[in-house]
Design a protein around this motif. Structure first.
Motif, short mmCIF file in Angstrom:
data_model
loop_
_atom_site.label_atom_id
_atom_site.label_comp_id
_atom_site.label_asym_id
_atom_site.label_seq_id
_atom_site.Cartn_x
_atom_site.Cartn_y
_atom_site.Cartn_z
N PRO A 139 46.10 46.23 44.91
CA PRO A 139 45.18 45.99 43.78
C PRO A 139 45.40 44.48 44.00
CG PRO A 139 46.99 47.61 43.14
CD PRO A 139 47.21 47.28 43.91
N SER A 140 44.51 43.47 43.63
CA SER A 140 44.61 42.24 44.42
C SER A 140 43.15 41.44 43.09
CB SER A 140 44.08 42.17 45.37
OG SER A 140 44.23 43.25 46.73
N ILE A 141 43.08 40.54 43.05
CA ILE A 141 42.58 39.17 41.87
C ILE A 141 42.52 38.46 43.75
CG2 ILE A 141 42.81 37.36 41.27
CD1 ILE A 141 45.88 37.52 40.84
N VAL A 142 40.78 38.88 43.73
CA VAL A 142 39.93 38.43 44.05
C VAL A 142 38.83 37.29 43.94
CG1 VAL A 142 38.12 39.28 45.59
CG2 VAL A 142 39.55 40.43 44.47
N PHE A 143 38.54 36.15 45.34
CA PHE A 143 37.92 34.90 44.44
C PHE A 143 36.65 35.19 45.06
CE2 PHE A 143 41.99 33.68 42.95
CZ PHE A 143 41.83 33.70 41.27
N ASN A 144 35.03 34.30 45.13
CA ASN A 144 34.72 34.22 46.03
C ASN A 144 35.03 32.24 46.40
OD1 ASN A 144 33.35 32.57 44.19
ND2 ASN A 144 31.34 32.35 45.05
N ASP B 227 39.43 32.07 33.69
CA ASP B 227 38.52 31.02 34.81
C ASP B 227 38.55 29.94 34.37
OD1 ASP B 227 37.75 29.43 37.01
OD2 ASP B 227 36.14 31.24 37.77
N LEU B 228 39.70 29.00 34.77
CA LEU B 228 39.71 27.56 34.24
C LEU B 228 38.42 26.50 34.34
CD1 LEU B 228 43.50 26.92 33.76
CD2 LEU B 228 41.77 27.70 32.02
N GLY B 229 38.13 27.04 35.26
CA GLY B 229 36.74 25.71 35.35
C GLY B 229 35.48 26.35 35.64
N ASN B 230 34.70 26.39 34.60
CA ASN B 230 33.32 26.89 34.75
C ASN B 230 31.84 25.37 35.28
OD1 ASN B 230 34.12 25.07 32.52
ND2 ASN B 230 32.93 26.95 30.89
N ASP B 231 32.25 24.51 35.73
CA ASP B 231 31.41 23.72 36.11
C ASP B 231 30.70 23.97 37.54
OD1 ASP B 231 33.35 23.26 37.65
OD2 ASP B 231 33.20 21.44 38.22
N THR B 232 30.69 24.95 37.74
CA THR B 232 29.69 25.45 38.72
C THR B 232 29.34 27.30 38.56
OG1 THR B 232 30.71 26.35 40.40
CG2 THR B 232 30.95 24.16 40.18
N LYS B 233 28.30 27.41 39.46
CA LYS B 233 27.35 28.73 38.84
C LYS B 233 28.14 29.42 40.27
CE LYS B 233 23.15 26.96 37.20
NZ LYS B 233 22.12 27.00 37.45
N THR B 234 29.11 29.19 41.41
CA THR B 234 29.70 29.63 41.94
C THR B 234 31.04 30.90 41.93
OG1 THR B 234 30.73 27.87 43.32
CG2 THR B 234 28.32 29.00 43.90
N ARG B 235 31.57 30.28 40.79
CA ARG B 235 32.95 30.00 40.44
C ARG B 235 33.33 31.73 40.45
NH1 ARG B 235 35.91 25.90 39.62
NH2 ARG B 235 34.95 24.24 40.32
N PHE B 236 34.17 32.64 40.36
CA PHE B 236 34.83 34.00 40.35
C PHE B 236 35.97 33.88 40.71
CE2 PHE B 236 33.54 38.27 41.43
CZ PHE B 236 34.81 38.53 41.77
N ILE B 237 36.16 35.63 39.62
CA ILE B 237 37.40 35.48 39.54
C ILE B 237 37.67 37.81 39.23
CG2 ILE B 237 37.59 35.16 37.12
CD1 ILE B 237 40.92 34.86 37.76
N ALA B 238 38.14 38.39 39.66
CA ALA B 238 38.34 39.34 39.59
C ALA B 238 39.17 40.06 39.86
CB ALA B 238 36.70 39.95 40.27
N LEU B 239 39.23 42.15 39.42
CA LEU B 239 40.16 42.93 40.03
C LEU B 239 40.17 43.61 40.39
CD1 LEU B 239 43.30 43.56 39.51
CD2 LEU B 239 42.48 45.10 37.75
N GLY B 240 40.06 43.53 42.04
CA GLY B 240 39.54 44.85 42.68
C GLY B 240 40.95 45.97 43.79
N MET B 241 40.55 45.73 44.68
CA MET B 241 41.11 47.02 45.85
C MET B 241 41.04 46.30 46.85
SD MET B 241 41.14 48.13 43.54
CE MET B 241 39.50 48.58 43.46
N ALA B 242 41.87 45.80 47.95
CA ALA B 242 42.31 44.76 49.41
C ALA B 242 42.01 46.00 50.22
CB ALA B 242 42.48 43.61 49.26
N PHE B 243 41.37 46.91 51.07
CA PHE B 243 41.80 47.08 52.06
C PHE B 243 41.45 47.44 53.49
CE2 PHE B 243 39.42 49.49 48.62
CZ PHE B 243 39.31 50.93 48.63
#
Length: 378
Positions: free
Chosen positions: A355-360, A238-254
């Protein structure tokens, strides 16, 4: 025998040239010694000055697997060395290992031999795959100095070079829809650096929601029943870390084509803090469209991480840091990881999942900036 007298003017010219070069050399040597705070006298000639020069010392080692995912072929690791001045260090002797961890705890080091860096301070090393599929770690070390990089041996794989801006656009999804209907677009796709791609995603003004993602159909499609026994891997940062809400993950999108019955699978989460207290948060998705958090360990960083989702009937999602142990330890005894618990698939919907890259993406933020190295499935 005829004797030809030398041209004295040529001799004088050559002597003046030699003296000029020696003076330049002496001044350069003095400048180096002055910078290094090493004493010398005005009477020291070139050879005594050379003898006072400091010997460069190895200061750091880096390992880079350009392609980090393989389906069976060996991978190439570039091992680089720098000295105590930050300059590339040639002729550094480095021992390289492949570490095959057993259940994320005690690695089994496999020696790949000893190499010597070239004039540019680096050398390429052939890395054969482990006997068993899964992630491994390539470690290079000289004494107490070490560095390393993750790789993954899997059944199906994609590396950064397999992605394109157009394919990613068509694979965007959110609660709004898929592709152009997702409410997102790719504002930047930078693949100039081999082995990685930097991506900036931006939400359109009409987007409403707090999650979205990019499916990776190159890793296959699955149903809830066919997920059993699979493991999903991704290396990203994750190239941005200036907030507390950044998110990056590997998940499954159904079932992303039917939003009335949408669900997400297990994943790992970044949650950034201000450096004080506990800020290591991890996310489990349990067929929810909102983001809840669980405190889990130390503050995380935006550095490169390996994400793993074990898709047995009970998920075991986790995020694994690069090796951060004390380099005086010969081999790390445990890889740092965040999040290791179960979440059942009972509540997940029917239909196709990817398989998906998931963000908020809370409404107050309009873009996401991340770096992707590769992903794979066993």
């Amino acid at each position: 025998m005829t004797f030809t007298p030398p041209d004295l003017s040529e001799v004088m010219t050559n002597e003046q040239t030699m003296n000029s070069r020696l003076t330049i050399c002496r001044n350069d040597l003095r400048a180096i010694l002055t910078k290094e705070e090493i004493g010398y006298t005005e009477g020291d000639g070139v050879i005594p000055l050379i003898r006072k020069l400091p010997v460069p010392q190895l200061a750091s080692i880096k390992v880079n697997l350009v392609d980090k995912f393989s389906t069976g072929n060996s991978l190439t690791a570039t091992v680089s060395a720098t000295d105590n001045h930050g300059d590339p260090m040639p002729n550094a002797v480095i021992t390289v290992y492949r570490l095959d961890p057993d259940e994320f705890t005690y690695p089994n080091p496999v020696s790949l031999g000893t190499v010597t860096t070239g004039s540019n301070g680096s050398v390429n090393v052939n890395v054969p795959m482990p006997n068993d599929k899964g992630y491994f770690y390539v470690q290079a070390r000289n004494g107490n100095i070490s560095g390393g990089d993750y790789g993954v041996y899997c059944t199906t794989a994609i590396n950064s070079s397999d992605l394109s801006s157009s394919s990613l656009r068509s694979n965007l999804f959110s609660a709004n829809g898929v592709g152009a209907s997702s409410g997102f677009d790719i504002m930047e796709f930078d693949d100039d650096e081999p082995g990685q791609v930097d991506i900036i995603l931006e939400a359109h003004s009409g987007y409403s929601g707090n999650y979205f993602g990019i499916t990776l159909p190159g890793l296959g499609s699955y149903t809830k029943s066919s997920l059993d026994g699979h493991k999903f891997f991704m290396i990203a940062s994750d190239l941005g870390n200036d907030t507390k809400t950044r998110f990056i993950a590997l998940g499954m999108a159904f079932n992303i084509d039917s939003w009335a019955n949408f669900g997400l699978g297990g994943a790992g989460k970044y949650w950034y803090g201000d450096g004080s207290g506990s800020a290591g948060y991890v996310q489990c998705f349990e067929n929810t469209s909102y983001m809840s958090t669980q405190t889990n360990g130390n503050p995380e960083s935006p550095n490169k991480k390996l994400y793993i989702v074990d898709c047995s009937w009970a998920f075991h999602p986790c995020v694994i840091d690069e090796y951060t142990d004390d380099p005086t330890v010969e081999y790390p005894t445990q890889f740092v990881r965040h999040g290791d618990w179960n979440c059942s698939r009972d509540g997940f919907p029917s239909g196709t999942c990817y398989p998906s890259i998931v963000f908020n993406m809370p409404d107050q933020y309009s873009y996401r900036n991340f770096r992707f190295y590769g992903a794979g499935v066993i």
